[in-house]
Design a protein around this motif. Structure first.
Motif, PDB file in Angstrom:
ATOM      1  N   GLY A  78       0.533  -0.776   0.025  1.00 37.78           N
ATOM      2  CA  GLY A  78       0.068   0.115  -0.053  1.00 37.78           C
ATOM      3  C   GLY A  78       0.814   1.338   0.584  1.00 37.78           C
ATOM      4  N   ASN A  79       0.572   2.054  -0.324  1.00 39.05           N
ATOM      5  CA  ASN A  79       0.647   3.770   0.060  1.00 39.05           C
ATOM      6  C   ASN A  79       1.658   4.042   1.134  1.00 39.05           C
ATOM      7  OD1 ASN A  79      -1.065   4.650   0.859  1.00 39.05           O
ATOM      8  ND2 ASN A  79      -1.675   6.063  -0.961  1.00 39.05           N
ATOM      9  N   MET A  80       1.389   3.055   1.811  1.00 45.28           N
ATOM     10  CA  MET A  80       2.209   3.233   3.489  1.00 45.28           C
ATOM     11  C   MET A  80       3.466   2.306   3.374  1.00 45.28           C
ATOM     12  SD  MET A  80      -0.908   4.595   5.826  1.00 45.28           S
ATOM     13  CE  MET A  80      -0.334   4.986   7.899  1.00 45.28           C
ATOM     14  N   SER A  81       3.614   1.349   2.274  1.00 47.08           N
ATOM     15  CA  SER A  81       4.363   0.312   3.325  1.00 47.08           C
ATOM     16  C   SER A  81       5.991   0.463   2.825  1.00 47.08           C
ATOM     17  CB  SER A  81       4.189  -0.788   1.920  1.00 47.08           C
ATOM     18  OG  SER A  81       3.139  -1.040   1.822  1.00 47.08           O
ATOM     19  N   SER A  82       5.939   2.100   2.526  1.00 49.11           N
ATOM     20  CA  SER A  82       7.545   2.041   3.140  1.00 49.11           C
ATOM     21  C   SER A  82       8.642   3.040   4.428  1.00 49.11           C
ATOM     22  CB  SER A  82       7.939   3.687   1.830  1.00 49.11           C
ATOM     23  OG  SER A  82       7.230   4.725   1.567  1.00 49.11           O
ATOM     24  N   PHE A  83       6.860   3.486   5.256  1.00 49.77           N
ATOM     25  CA  PHE A  83       7.163   3.782   6.714  1.00 49.77           C
ATOM     26  C   PHE A  83       6.464   2.249   8.205  1.00 49.77           C
ATOM     27  CE2 PHE A  83       4.668   6.759   4.106  1.00 49.77           C
ATOM     28  CZ  PHE A  83       5.971   7.884   3.621  1.00 49.77           C
ATOM     29  N   SER A  84       7.243   2.819   8.634  1.00 49.10           N
ATOM     30  CA  SER A  84       7.848   2.328   9.860  1.00 49.10           C
ATOM     31  C   SER A  84       6.181   2.827  11.053  1.00 49.10           C
ATOM     32  CB  SER A  84       9.102   1.921  10.304  1.00 49.10           C
ATOM     33  OG  SER A  84       9.856   3.208  11.127  1.00 49.10           O
ATOM     34  N   ASN A  85       7.054   3.325  11.467  1.00 48.57           N
ATOM     35  CA  ASN A  85       5.658   3.973  12.291  1.00 48.57           C
ATOM     36  C   ASN A  85       4.885   5.870  12.183  1.00 48.57           C
ATOM     37  OD1 ASN A  85       8.324   2.951  13.508  1.00 48.57           O
ATOM     38  ND2 ASN A  85       6.526   2.379  14.762  1.00 48.57           N
ATOM     39  N   TRP A  86       4.314   6.107  12.745  1.00 49.81           N
ATOM     40  CA  TRP A  86       3.366   6.589  11.896  1.00 49.81           C
ATOM     41  C   TRP A  86       1.817   7.473  13.322  1.00 49.81           C
ATOM     42  CZ3 TRP A  86       3.109   2.695   8.396  1.00 49.81           C
ATOM     43  CH2 TRP A  86       2.110   1.622   9.527  1.00 49.81           C
ATOM     44  N   GLN A  87       1.731   8.217  13.414  1.00 49.63           N
ATOM     45  CA  GLN A  87       0.494   8.925  13.669  1.00 49.63           C
ATOM     46  C   GLN A  87      -0.046   9.749  13.617  1.00 49.63           C
ATOM     47  OE1 GLN A  87       2.636  11.267  17.555  1.00 49.63           O
ATOM     48  NE2 GLN A  87       0.650  10.285  18.789  1.00 49.63           N
ATOM     49  N   HIS A  88      -1.684   9.763  14.062  1.00 56.60           N
ATOM     50  CA  HIS A  88      -2.046  10.881  13.591  1.00 56.60           C
ATOM     51  C   HIS A  88      -2.789  11.698  14.596  1.00 56.60           C
ATOM     52  CE1 HIS A  88      -1.414   7.917  10.691  1.00 56.60           C
ATOM     53  NE2 HIS A  88      -2.370   8.945   9.256  1.00 56.60           N
ATOM     54  N   LEU A  89      -2.780  13.160  14.280  1.00 57.85           N
ATOM     55  CA  LEU A  89      -3.032  13.923  15.773  1.00 57.85           C
ATOM     56  C   LEU A  89      -4.469  14.916  15.550  1.00 57.85           C
ATOM     57  CD1 LEU A  89       0.656  14.874  17.146  1.00 57.85           C
ATOM     58  CD2 LEU A  89      -1.462  13.292  17.943  1.00 57.85           C
ATOM     59  N   MET A  90      -5.270  14.371  15.710  1.00 59.84           N
ATOM     60  CA  MET A  90      -6.315  15.237  15.179  1.00 59.84           C
ATOM     61  C   MET A  90      -6.758  16.643  16.605  1.00 59.84           C
ATOM     62  SD  MET A  90      -7.343  13.272  12.705  1.00 59.84           S
ATOM     63  CE  MET A  90      -9.362  13.607  12.836  1.00 59.84           C
ATOM     64  N   GLY A  91      -7.493  17.453  16.000  1.00 57.16           N
ATOM     65  CA  GLY A  91      -7.484  19.066  15.919  1.00 57.16           C
ATOM     66  C   GLY A  91      -9.493  18.406  17.146  1.00 57.16           C
ATOM     67  N   ASN A  92      -9.552  19.583  17.888  1.00 57.12           N
ATOM     68  CA  ASN A  92     -10.643  19.681  18.162  1.00 57.12           C
ATOM     69  C   ASN A  92     -11.781  19.622  17.131  1.00 57.12           C
ATOM     70  OD1 ASN A  92     -10.091  19.474  21.249  1.00 57.12           O
ATOM     71  ND2 ASN A  92     -10.047  20.972  21.320  1.00 57.12           N
ATOM     72  N   PRO A  93     -12.886  19.000  16.795  1.00 55.44           N
ATOM     73  CA  PRO A  93     -13.459  19.377  15.660  1.00 55.44           C
ATOM     74  C   PRO A  93     -14.777  20.122  15.522  1.00 55.44           C
ATOM     75  CG  PRO A  93     -14.220  17.080  17.154  1.00 55.44           C
ATOM     76  CD  PRO A  93     -13.135  17.672  17.127  1.00 55.44           C
ATOM     77  N   VAL A  94     -15.013  21.023  14.736  1.00 58.30           N
ATOM     78  CA  VAL A  94     -16.023  22.154  14.450  1.00 58.30           C
ATOM     79  C   VAL A  94     -17.926  20.947  14.641  1.00 58.30           C
ATOM     80  CG1 VAL A  94     -17.119  23.923  13.813  1.00 58.30           C
ATOM     81  CG2 VAL A  94     -14.815  24.305  14.124  1.00 58.30           C
ATOM     82  N   VAL A  95     -17.881  20.465  15.049  1.00 55.75           N
ATOM     83  CA  VAL A  95     -19.443  19.772  14.861  1.00 55.75           C
ATOM     84  C   VAL A  95     -20.169  21.166  14.829  1.00 55.75           C
ATOM     85  CG1 VAL A  95     -20.735  18.171  15.822  1.00 55.75           C
ATOM     86  CG2 VAL A  95     -18.151  18.433  15.734  1.00 55.75           C
ATOM     87  N   GLU A  96     -21.710  20.977  13.873  1.00 55.01           N
ATOM     88  CA  GLU A  96     -22.621  20.817  13.986  1.00 55.01           C
ATOM     89  C   GLU A  96     -23.997  19.860  14.050  1.00 55.01           C
ATOM     90  OE1 GLU A  96     -25.979  23.885  10.858  1.00 55.01           O
ATOM     91  OE2 GLU A  96     -23.630  23.335  10.280  1.00 55.01           O
ATOM     92  N   ILE A  97     -24.705  19.343  14.395  1.00 56.02           N
ATOM     93  CA  ILE A  97     -25.904  18.353  14.627  1.00 56.02           C
ATOM     94  C   ILE A  97     -27.464  19.222  13.788  1.00 56.02           C
ATOM     95  CG2 ILE A  97     -26.486  16.797  16.271  1.00 56.02           C
ATOM     96  CD1 ILE A  97     -24.057  17.385  18.167  1.00 56.02           C
ATOM     97  N   ILE A  98     -27.934  18.861  12.819  1.00 57.58           N
ATOM     98  CA  ILE A  98     -29.240  18.738  13.291  1.00 57.58           C
ATOM     99  C   ILE A  98     -29.538  17.592  12.937  1.00 57.58           C
ATOM    100  CG2 ILE A  98     -30.492  19.444  11.320  1.00 57.58           C
ATOM    101  CD1 ILE A  98     -28.324  21.886  10.439  1.00 57.58           C
ATOM    102  N   GLY A  99     -30.782  16.713  14.337  1.00 56.64           N
ATOM    103  CA  GLY A  99     -31.735  15.658  14.549  1.00 56.64           C
ATOM    104  C   GLY A  99     -30.767  14.863  14.180  1.00 56.64           C
ATOM    105  N   ASN A 100     -31.323  13.798  13.138  1.00 52.22           N
ATOM    106  CA  ASN A 100     -29.451  12.848  13.129  1.00 52.22           C
ATOM    107  C   ASN A 100     -28.963  12.418  12.759  1.00 52.22           C
ATOM    108  OD1 ASN A 100     -31.091  11.541  15.562  1.00 52.22           O
ATOM    109  ND2 ASN A 100     -32.639  10.495  13.565  1.00 52.22           N
ATOM    110  N   GLU A 101     -28.747  13.873  11.927  1.00 54.71           N
ATOM    111  CA  GLU A 101     -27.340  14.301  10.784  1.00 54.71           C
ATOM    112  C   GLU A 101     -26.419  15.027  11.665  1.00 54.71           C
ATOM    113  OE1 GLU A 101     -28.817  15.345   6.714  1.00 54.71           O
ATOM    114  OE2 GLU A 101     -29.762  13.176   6.266  1.00 54.71           O
ATOM    115  N   ALA A 102     -25.357  15.147  10.981  1.00 53.67           N
ATOM    116  CA  ALA A 102     -23.978  15.950  11.265  1.00 53.67           C
ATOM    117  C   ALA A 102     -22.849  16.718  10.509  1.00 53.67           C
ATOM    118  CB  ALA A 102     -23.302  15.357  12.555  1.00 53.67           C
TER     119      ALA A 102
END
Length: 161
Positions: A78-102
């Protein structure tokens, strides 16, 4: 009654934040040759979710196929096969919720370390970007049904060891 609506909004928002964070857990808990990302992602995406990662050169596809694109299928790399380790850091999301959709937008910072055994020991890849998500509330909780990757910049840095 108003307090019940506010409480439900908070509970939904926390669950949405957890689902967004579980995406990176799926990536980061399965390093190197471990391709079992689906173990986590089955609780992140709807069965028919579309991942639009055209910014990274991949056509829109489902999450099962995206796992193969990233990690390989056991026969092809796969396209990540040349990497041994990784880390994915996520920021705080900005969320909008309307009923059962967001919808949500979340900043992303991802680091990737080159694999020594494939001749890339002095390489690190850094990616800054964001995810724009559409989510639906299902019988199993909130799930992402559409995710679009934006890349703000990507640096391939050669390091000295």
């Amino acid at each position: 009654m108003e307090i019940e609506k506010k409480l439900q909004y908070l509970l939904d928002r926390f669950e949405i934040q957890d689902v967004i964070t579980k995406y990176s857990f799926g990536q980061d808990l399965h390093q190197g040759e471990d391709r079992n990302v689906q173990e986590v992602w089955k609780d992140v995406f709807t069965d028919d979710a579309v991942l639009d990662f055209q910014a990274a050169g991949n056509p829109p596809t489902n999450y099962q196929n995206m796992i193969k694109i990233m990690r390989g299928d056991g026969v092809h790399n796969g396209n990540m096969s040349s990497f041994s380790n990784w880390q994915h850091l996520m920021g705080n999301p900005v969320v909008e919720i309307i009923g059962n959709e967001a919808s949500a937008r979340t900043d992303l910072w991802a680091t990737h370390k080159g694999r020594i055994d494939v001749g890339i020991p002095n390489q690190s890849l850094y990616v800054a970007g964001a995810f724009s998500d559409e989510l639906v509330k299902t019988d199993h909780g909130w799930r992402i049904c559409y995710r679009k990757l934006e890349i703000h910049f990507m640096d391939n840095i050669h390091t000295v060891q």
